[in-house]
Design a protein around this motif. Structure first.
Motif, PDB file in Angstrom:
ATOM      1  N   LEU A 126      33.830  44.556  42.512  1.00  0.00           N
ATOM      2  CA  LEU A 126      34.111  43.485  41.560  1.00  0.00           C
ATOM      3  C   LEU A 126      35.415  43.760  40.808  1.00  0.00           C
ATOM      4  CD1 LEU A 126      33.189  40.807  40.330  1.00  0.00           C
ATOM      5  CD2 LEU A 126      31.801  42.127  38.693  1.00  0.00           C
ATOM      6  N   LYS A 127      35.687  45.018  40.525  1.00  0.00           N
ATOM      7  CA  LYS A 127      36.948  45.370  39.862  1.00  0.00           C
ATOM      8  C   LYS A 127      38.133  45.059  40.778  1.00  0.00           C
ATOM      9  CE  LYS A 127      39.408  49.185  37.632  1.00  0.00           C
ATOM     10  NZ  LYS A 127      39.381  50.624  37.367  1.00  0.00           N
ATOM     11  N   GLY A 128      38.015  45.411  42.051  1.00  0.00           N
ATOM     12  CA  GLY A 128      39.068  45.087  43.013  1.00  0.00           C
ATOM     13  C   GLY A 128      39.272  43.587  43.121  1.00  0.00           C
ATOM     14  N   TYR A 129      38.176  42.851  43.130  1.00  0.00           N
ATOM     15  CA  TYR A 129      38.225  41.391  43.179  1.00  0.00           C
ATOM     16  C   TYR A 129      38.974  40.854  41.956  1.00  0.00           C
ATOM     17  CZ  TYR A 129      36.368  36.606  42.888  1.00  0.00           C
ATOM     18  OH  TYR A 129      36.231  35.252  42.775  1.00  0.00           O
ATOM     19  N   ALA A 130      38.619  41.352  40.780  1.00  0.00           N
ATOM     20  CA  ALA A 130      39.271  40.904  39.537  1.00  0.00           C
ATOM     21  C   ALA A 130      40.763  41.218  39.559  1.00  0.00           C
ATOM     22  CB  ALA A 130      38.602  41.566  38.328  1.00  0.00           C
ATOM     23  N   TYR A 131      41.110  42.412  40.011  1.00  0.00           N
ATOM     24  CA  TYR A 131      42.513  42.809  40.069  1.00  0.00           C
ATOM     25  C   TYR A 131      43.303  41.910  41.019  1.00  0.00           C
ATOM     26  CZ  TYR A 131      46.715  45.485  40.951  1.00  0.00           C
ATOM     27  OH  TYR A 131      48.028  45.864  41.093  1.00  0.00           O
ATOM     28  N   LEU A 132      42.736  41.658  42.193  1.00  0.00           N
ATOM     29  CA  LEU A 132      43.421  40.808  43.163  1.00  0.00           C
ATOM     30  C   LEU A 132      43.569  39.381  42.648  1.00  0.00           C
ATOM     31  CD1 LEU A 132      41.823  42.185  46.416  1.00  0.00           C
ATOM     32  CD2 LEU A 132      44.232  42.354  45.764  1.00  0.00           C
ATOM     33  N   LYS A 133      42.539  38.866  42.010  1.00  0.00           N
ATOM     34  CA  LYS A 133      42.639  37.523  41.432  1.00  0.00           C
ATOM     35  C   LYS A 133      43.781  37.478  40.419  1.00  0.00           C
ATOM     36  CE  LYS A 133      39.413  34.896  43.238  1.00  0.00           C
ATOM     37  NZ  LYS A 133      39.690  33.570  43.803  1.00  0.00           N
ATOM     38  N   MET A 134      43.905  38.528  39.609  1.00  0.00           N
ATOM     39  CA  MET A 134      44.981  38.590  38.631  1.00  0.00           C
ATOM     40  C   MET A 134      46.333  38.612  39.331  1.00  0.00           C
ATOM     41  SD  MET A 134      45.778  41.481  35.724  1.00  0.00           S
ATOM     42  CE  MET A 134      45.998  42.749  36.967  1.00  0.00           C
ATOM     43  N   ARG A 135      46.485  39.470  40.318  1.00  0.00           N
ATOM     44  CA  ARG A 135      47.751  39.584  41.045  1.00  0.00           C
ATOM     45  C   ARG A 135      48.125  38.294  41.757  1.00  0.00           C
ATOM     46  NH1 ARG A 135      49.722  44.459  43.126  1.00  0.00           N
ATOM     47  NH2 ARG A 135      51.369  43.078  43.865  1.00  0.00           N
ATOM     48  N   LEU A 136      47.127  37.525  42.151  1.00  0.00           N
ATOM     49  CA  LEU A 136      47.375  36.270  42.848  1.00  0.00           C
ATOM     50  C   LEU A 136      47.537  35.091  41.877  1.00  0.00           C
ATOM     51  CD1 LEU A 136      44.945  36.858  45.828  1.00  0.00           C
ATOM     52  CD2 LEU A 136      47.448  36.701  45.964  1.00  0.00           C
ATOM     53  N   GLY A 137      47.524  35.394  40.575  1.00  0.00           N
ATOM     54  CA  GLY A 137      47.764  34.365  39.570  1.00  0.00           C
ATOM     55  C   GLY A 137      46.544  33.562  39.171  1.00  0.00           C
ATOM     56  N   GLU A 138      45.383  33.975  39.618  1.00  0.00           N
ATOM     57  CA  GLU A 138      44.144  33.278  39.272  1.00  0.00           C
ATOM     58  C   GLU A 138      43.544  33.963  38.045  1.00  0.00           C
ATOM     59  OE1 GLU A 138      41.727  32.484  42.811  1.00  0.00           O
ATOM     60  OE2 GLU A 138      43.554  32.688  44.010  1.00  0.00           O
ATOM     61  N   ILE A 139      44.224  33.764  36.924  1.00  0.00           N
ATOM     62  CA  ILE A 139      43.974  34.529  35.704  1.00  0.00           C
ATOM     63  C   ILE A 139      42.585  34.279  35.117  1.00  0.00           C
ATOM     64  CG2 ILE A 139      44.835  35.004  33.370  1.00  0.00           C
ATOM     65  CD1 ILE A 139      46.656  35.922  35.786  1.00  0.00           C
ATOM     66  N   GLU A 140      42.166  33.050  35.048  1.00  0.00           N
ATOM     67  CA  GLU A 140      40.860  32.762  34.437  1.00  0.00           C
ATOM     68  C   GLU A 140      39.718  33.377  35.245  1.00  0.00           C
ATOM     69  OE1 GLU A 140      40.237  31.718  31.356  1.00  0.00           O
ATOM     70  OE2 GLU A 140      42.430  31.847  31.251  1.00  0.00           O
TER      71      GLU A 140
END
Length: 176
Positions: A126-140
């Protein structure tokens, strides 16, 4: 530790824990993973070896982790996210959690124990998922996942506060 040293007497409920350590990985898949690592500089060849490993051990955690690391370190973040999503579903099923991460609660497992391999794999995924979402600009979506991490791991053994700090600084200039 060698793969054959993993205690396999733990039963089916600990299959994923064993798999994370390479247990249950067919020799052909293990060889392909080693070849993929050796061929890392040649992306096409390395990826082909990963696909061969997957053909020998579909949905095995070690193969999924191999794909995730390959895509992540090659900067292929969208593909790494796809693997992270597969890992989340796999970890949820192995832990008997809802496959929808938003529905997982702190009462579903002992998340704060270093010995609880399966729940910790879920948290790291889940942490990796959150990090990737952030890096891909999916901040919310990233923020929601980080908040879920904090709910599941209030003592922050997984390090969600670091991600939250980065999310909080997005869009803030150095002068603020």
């Amino acid at each position: 530790m060698h793969f054959e040293d993993v205690d396999t007497s733990l039963g089916d409920q600990n299959y994923l824990a064993e798999a994370i350590l390479g247990g249950g990985l067919p020799e052909e898949a293990e060889i392909c993973l080693w070849r993929a690592a050796e061929a890392y500089a040649d992306s096409a060849t390395a990826e082909e070896y990963l696909r061969q490993a997957e053909s020998h051990a579909p949905d095995h955690a070690a193969v999924l982790i191999g794909f995730y690391r390959f895509y992540f370190y090659k900067g292929r973040l969208r593909e790494a996210l796809g693997i992270a999503e597969r890992c989340l579903v796999k970890a949820a099923r192995e832990n008997n959690f809802s496959i929808e991460w938003r529905l997982v609660t702190k009462d579903d497992a002992i998340f704060d124990s270093y010995d609880a391999v399966l729940p910790r794999f879920y948290l790291f995924t889940l942490k990796g998922y959150a990090y990737l979402k952030m890096r891909l600009g999916e901040i919310e979506e990233s923020r929601e996942a980080v908040m879920k991490l904090q709910e599941l791991d209030p003592s922050d053994k997984i390090g969600a506060k670091v991600l939250l700090g980065v999310l909080d600084r997005i869009g803030v200039s150095d002068d603020d």
